[in-house]
Design an enzyme around this catalytic site. Structure first.
Site, mmCIF file in Angstrom:
data_model
loop_
_atom_site.group_PDB
_atom_site.id
_atom_site.type_symbol
_atom_site.label_atom_id
_atom_site.label_comp_id
_atom_site.label_asym_id
_atom_site.label_seq_id
_atom_site.Cartn_x
_atom_site.Cartn_y
_atom_site.Cartn_z
ATOM 1 N N MET A 30 74.787 -15.489 42.028
ATOM 2 C CA MET A 30 74.325 -16.877 42.113
ATOM 3 C C MET A 30 75.208 -17.779 41.250
ATOM 4 S SD MET A 30 70.258 -16.742 42.677
ATOM 5 C CE MET A 30 69.762 -16.483 40.987
ATOM 6 N N HIS A 37 78.918 -10.302 35.293
ATOM 7 C CA HIS A 37 79.449 -10.424 36.658
ATOM 8 C C HIS A 37 80.904 -9.926 36.706
ATOM 9 C CE1 HIS A 37 76.493 -13.963 36.697
ATOM 10 N NE2 HIS A 37 76.051 -13.208 37.681
ATOM 11 N N GLY A 147 74.124 -5.089 39.646
ATOM 12 C CA GLY A 147 73.907 -4.809 38.229
ATOM 13 C C GLY A 147 72.560 -4.132 38.013
ATOM 14 N N MET A 184 73.251 -9.910 29.158
ATOM 15 C CA MET A 184 73.852 -11.165 29.637
ATOM 16 C C MET A 184 73.117 -11.649 30.876
ATOM 17 S SD MET A 184 77.869 -10.869 29.067
ATOM 18 C CE MET A 184 78.516 -10.618 27.430
ATOM 19 N N SER A 186 72.790 -15.552 33.363
ATOM 20 C CA SER A 186 73.061 -16.981 33.501
ATOM 21 C C SER A 186 71.927 -17.788 32.863
ATOM 22 C CB SER A 186 73.175 -17.358 34.981
ATOM 23 O OG SER A 186 74.127 -16.529 35.619
#
Ligand code: AMP
Length: 283
Positions: A30, A37, A147, A184, A186
């Protein structure tokens, strides 16, 4: 690196690659990319001849009171990061390109979507399974990397690919963490400095659970209580769920005499964070 916005154009490129005998690796995202990522992309580079990354904030996997509108976006930065890693194409369709007038199909994976995030976020996994299928049909990958940070999503996609005979290898990549342990995400960009400190309780509680198991504890309830105690210490955090599950079926695991996955979700302020780890006995 190419940037493609149309499904038809993406399909043409995928067909061309396939005709050339190239193995296509794919990472759906996204956007608002981070080191997690990028690790998936590097793994795809190692395993495939060409790598496609999709950047699409999928409205159908967000609930009505969730953060679709304010989800962080920075396409310029994403393009730079993908270029640096050596990605071949970013597929970045618009919402109407993916869901034109009249769209009415949904993919429903059943048992593994019921607990955990499925319970907290009704409709979320239909949104995920449907968009991932559409992305697969656009990019036509041989290999897709997900992930393990989104553990349930990884299980759901594996199930779907197997059940629907999709000819795609699904690879799970371990969770990439900040040096202090925070997984981690976003969504970490939503956190204030104080909330960022509170959020560390997630990874710390997982670590404490593995420590208990390392010392011989196998009782699920003992482990869960320890995790809840750590999460609840000091306020500023609201638990959504803490559960021990079978790593493949996601059925509740009462004990850890076999590997079990410990999954949790919690609100830190308004931000919902998830994390997990596989607990292995006798380690
Ligand atoms: P998202 O952009 O959050 O939808 O994530 C896109 C892909 O990156 C999913 O397969 C995620 O599981 C994966 N991912 C996100 N954060 C991490 C992380 N910290 N470590 C490993 N994979 C991640």
């Amino acid at each position: 690196m190419r940037i493609i916005e149309l499904v038809s154009e993406m399909q043409q490129l995928a067909d061309q690659w396939r005709r050339q005998g190239k193995r296509i690796g794919f990472i759906p995202t996204m956007g608002f990319l981070h080191e997690g990522h990028l690790a998936l992309m590097r793994e795809a580079k190692n395993r495939a001849d060409v790598v496609a990354v999709s950047v699409f904030v999928n409205p159908t996997q967000f609930g009505p009171n969730e953060d679709f509108e304010r989800y962080p976006r920075d396409m310029q930065r994403d393009v730079r990061l993908c270029t640096d890693v050596g990605v071949d194409v970013i597929f970045a369709p618009s919402v109407p390109e993916m869901y034109p007038e009249g769209f009415q199909t949904g993919i429903e994976v059943s048992k593994v979507t019921i607990p955990l995030c499925g319970r907290s976020r009704p409709g979320h996994f239909v949104g995920v399974a449907t968009v991932v299928t559409k992305l697969f049909n656009s990019v036509k990958p041989h290999l897709a990397i997900f992930g393990q940070k989104d553990y349930q999503q990884w299980v759901v996609i594996r199930r779907m690919v197997q059940d629907l005979n999709m000819d795609i290898e699904v690879v799970g990549h371990p969770t990439v963490r900040e040096p202090d342990g925070l997984a981690m995400s976003s969504r970490n960009s939503y956190l204030s400095p104080d909330e960022r400190q509170v959020a560390l309780r997630l990874s710390r509680s997982l670590k404490a659970a593995q420590d208990l198991v390392d010392r011989g504890e196998t009782g699920g309830e003992v482990i869960l209580e320890k995790v809840r105690d750590i999460l609840d210490s000091g306020g500023g955090l609201r638990i959504d769920y803490v559960q021990l599950c079978h790593p493949d079926t996601l059925e509740e695991a009462p004990r850890v005499d076999e590997p079990a996955v410990l999954l949790l979700a919690a609100f830190v302020g308004k931000t919902r964070l998830i994390d997990n780890c596989v607990l292995r006995p006798g380690k």
